[in-house]
Design a protein around this motif. Structure first.
Motif, short mmCIF file in Angstrom:
data_model
loop_
_atom_site.label_atom_id
_atom_site.label_comp_id
_atom_site.label_asym_id
_atom_site.label_seq_id
_atom_site.Cartn_x
_atom_site.Cartn_y
_atom_site.Cartn_z
N GLN A 191 0.87 -1.25 0.17
CA GLN A 191 -0.16 0.05 0.26
C GLN A 191 0.98 1.20 0.06
O GLN A 191 0.63 2.28 -0.65
N ILE A 192 1.73 1.07 0.83
CA ILE A 192 2.99 2.33 0.77
C ILE A 192 3.38 2.30 -0.56
O ILE A 192 3.39 3.61 -1.06
N THR A 193 3.70 1.39 -1.25
CA THR A 193 4.54 1.71 -2.71
C THR A 193 3.46 1.98 -3.48
O THR A 193 3.66 3.17 -4.57
N LEU A 194 2.27 1.72 -3.53
CA LEU A 194 1.13 2.24 -4.40
C LEU A 194 1.21 3.77 -4.02
O LEU A 194 1.06 4.63 -5.06
N MET A 195 1.14 4.08 -2.83
CA MET A 195 0.76 5.65 -2.52
C MET A 195 2.17 6.24 -3.02
O MET A 195 1.90 7.50 -3.52
N VAL A 196 3.37 5.96 -2.86
CA VAL A 196 4.48 6.66 -3.48
C VAL A 196 4.34 6.79 -5.04
O VAL A 196 4.59 7.87 -5.51
N LEU A 197 3.87 5.70 -5.77
CA LEU A 197 3.91 5.64 -7.19
C LEU A 197 2.90 6.71 -7.71
O LEU A 197 3.18 7.57 -8.46
N GLN A 198 1.74 6.75 -6.92
CA GLN A 198 0.58 7.66 -7.32
C GLN A 198 1.10 9.07 -7.00
O GLN A 198 0.80 9.87 -7.94
N ALA A 199 1.71 9.25 -5.90
CA ALA A 199 2.10 10.83 -5.75
C ALA A 199 3.15 11.23 -6.70
O ALA A 199 3.10 12.28 -7.21
N GLY A 200 4.09 10.21 -7.00
CA GLY A 200 5.09 10.44 -7.96
C GLY A 200 4.45 10.79 -9.27
O GLY A 200 5.15 11.65 -10.15
N ALA A 201 3.43 9.85 -9.83
CA ALA A 201 2.86 10.32 -11.09
C ALA A 201 2.14 11.78 -10.99
O ALA A 201 2.33 12.20 -12.29
N ILE A 202 1.59 11.88 -10.06
CA ILE A 202 0.90 13.30 -10.07
C ILE A 202 2.10 14.37 -9.85
O ILE A 202 1.73 15.56 -10.59
N ALA A 203 3.17 14.29 -9.25
CA ALA A 203 4.04 15.39 -9.22
C ALA A 203 4.59 15.87 -10.47
O ALA A 203 5.09 16.70 -10.82
N VAL A 204 4.56 14.76 -11.50
CA VAL A 204 5.36 14.95 -12.61
C VAL A 204 4.43 15.50 -13.90
O VAL A 204 4.67 15.63 -15.02
N ARG A 205 3.11 15.50 -13.48
CA ARG A 205 2.23 15.98 -14.36
C ARG A 205 2.22 17.39 -14.74
O ARG A 205 2.46 18.16 -13.72
N LYS A 206 2.06 17.88 -16.15
CA LYS A 206 2.12 19.08 -16.36
C LYS A 206 1.03 20.20 -16.00
O LYS A 206 1.33 21.37 -15.70
N ASP A 207 -0.03 19.54 -15.91
CA ASP A 207 -1.21 20.32 -15.51
C ASP A 207 -1.48 20.64 -13.81
O ASP A 207 -2.34 21.07 -13.55
N ALA A 208 -0.64 19.73 -12.95
CA ALA A 208 -0.72 20.01 -11.71
C ALA A 208 -0.06 21.17 -11.32
O ALA A 208 0.95 21.55 -11.71
N SER A 209 -0.75 22.02 -10.44
CA SER A 209 -0.21 23.17 -9.83
C SER A 209 1.13 22.94 -8.76
O SER A 209 1.18 21.76 -8.43
N ALA A 210 1.77 24.08 -8.52
CA ALA A 210 2.80 23.90 -7.52
C ALA A 210 2.56 23.46 -6.38
O ALA A 210 3.27 22.53 -6.01
N PRO A 211 1.57 23.95 -5.69
CA PRO A 211 1.15 23.30 -4.31
C PRO A 211 0.98 21.92 -4.08
O PRO A 211 1.57 21.08 -3.43
N VAL A 212 0.52 21.30 -5.41
CA VAL A 212 0.08 20.20 -5.28
C VAL A 212 1.14 19.00 -5.71
O VAL A 212 1.54 18.02 -5.13
N LYS A 213 2.07 19.82 -6.52
CA LYS A 213 3.38 18.99 -6.76
C LYS A 213 4.18 19.05 -5.46
O LYS A 213 4.77 17.90 -5.11
N ASP A 214 4.39 19.95 -4.77
CA ASP A 214 4.99 20.20 -3.57
C ASP A 214 4.23 19.06 -2.32
O ASP A 214 5.22 18.29 -1.86
#
Length: 392
Positions: A191-214
């Motif tokens: 579950q932790i691995t899945l959370m890290v992968l999902q958060a990493g995928a959101i952080a590299v999206r171009k349409d994500a805002s800076a606070p979301v990426k942080d």
């Protein structure tokens, strides 16, 4: 037969035996005073009393006691004087001494006027009675020796069975612990691995805002730390091989608090820290405990008072290190997160094992205060504080 067992285990058993054994010895010496080589009632009485009294110490001084018993046979002419000496010698495993006592008694039985063939009307019966008097204690000593050996073998067998049972219980506990670690790894780790992968995928999206990426980067960093801690738990808790050396436990320092506090601040939590230590820093054990207290305090504040401000104070005196983590009153709309309920209990136990004290209590104006007093080595003399750091 409980009274007999209690008597055998009592320290008075030899005294009781001496009295019981001395009564027939003295009685025979008084009734038949002329059966031995010294036909004198006083001599027979004295040596019979001497044998009875020394019966108390017969096991400690077996050889002198046996010599005195053999002398008693010659003086009184009665084979009862060597019976207890024969029994003790056989029970103690002194077969040579027991053989000498038996031969002395039987030979003297043939030489005394009471059993001499020329003077006795029925010499065969007389000698048979003497042999019974001498050999019955020998037989009883053999039985006592065999009984003691059986008791030792039984105790040894029970000890082996206890060790085997302990080994089986330990093996079952190790299997259960290994199964628990596997379940933790398969459940929490994935579950932790899945959370890290999902958060990493959101952080590299171009349409994500800076606070979301942080925020996603913060989740990824925390998840990686959790996976690393889980890996250490799995290594420590798995069944070790006989030649495997478990890894040394990692000890944190006060400097390790900076990234931990930074992550909570990046999540939007206001944290102030006040560090007040002397030129000689606390020992590594105290620093490690201080790190755990602050980490547990921040974790509890994050679960129960999400956006409330947290104040951390670390103060070193000459004898102790005082660590305080206090959070303000949480907002009324905050929803506390569930926890395991064991963090504070385990921390309190660890602090108590180190000689310190951990207290938790509501703050006077609301909120919650966690305070730990950690002892320092006695050779750290009180010094004036030289470092005071305060971060907004």
């Amino acid at each position: 037969m409980e009274w007999y067992t209690a008597l055998c285990n009592s320290r008075w058993k030899n005294t009781v035996l001496a009295v019981v054994y001395g009564i027939p010895l003295v009685d025979i010496a008084l009734v038949v005073p002329d059966a031995g080589l010294v036909p004198d009632r006083t001599a027979g009485l004295l040596i019979s009393l001497a044998i009875a009294v020394t019966t108390v110490w017969r096991e400690r001084f077996l050889l002198p006691y046996s010599v005195l018993s053999a002398a008693g046979v010659m003086v009184t002419g009665h084979l009862l004087s060597t019976t207890l000496a024969c029994y003790t010698a056989v029970r103690k495993g002194h077969s040579v001494l027991a053989t000498v006592l038996v031969l002395v008694s039987l030979v003297f039985a043939l030489a005394t006027p009471e059993s001499l063939i020329a003077h006795a009307p029925h010499p065969e019966a007389t000698f048979f009675g003497a042999a019974v008097i001498v050999l019955v204690p020998v037989l009883m000593g053999c039985l006592a020796k065999a009984n003691r050996k059986m008791a030792e073998l039984t105790a040894e067998r029970q000890a082996r069975e206890a060790l085997l049972q302990e080994g089986r219980l330990r093996e079952a506990a190790l299997r259960q612990r290994e199964r628990l670690v596997r379940d933790i790894h398969n459940g929490v780790g994935r579950q932790i691995t899945l959370m890290v992968l999902q958060a990493g995928a959101i952080a590299v999206r171009k349409d994500a805002s800076a606070p979301v990426k942080d925020g996603c980067r913060l989740i990824s960093d925390a998840g990686r730390d959790a996976v690393h801690a889980l890996r250490e738990i799995v290594v420590l808790a798995k069944t070790p091989d006989p030649g495997e050396v478990p890894p040394a436990e990692r000890r944190h320092t006060l400097a390790d608090l900076a990234p931990v506090i930074g992550r909570y601040r990046d999540g939007g939590r206001p944290i102030t820290i006040n560090v007040h230590i002397s030129p000689v820093p606390p020992d590594p054990a105290a620093q490690d405990l201080a790190y755990k207290v602050v980490a547990e305090g921040l974790s509890n504040a994050a679960r129960h008072a999400r956006s409330a401000a947290v104040d951390i104070r670390i103060h070193q005196t000459g004898t102790e290190l005082i660590v305080t983590v206090a959070n303000e009153v949480p907002p009324p709309d905050s929803d506390p997160l569930p926890g395991t309920g064991h963090g504070l209990a385990w921390l309190r136990e660890e602090v108590r094992s180190a000689g310190g004290a951990l207290t938790t209590a509501p703050a006077p104006g609301g909120g919650f205060v966690l305070e730990a007093r950690l002892p320092l080595p006695g050779d750290l003399a009180p010094r004036p504080a030289s470092l005071t750091q305060e971060n907004p």
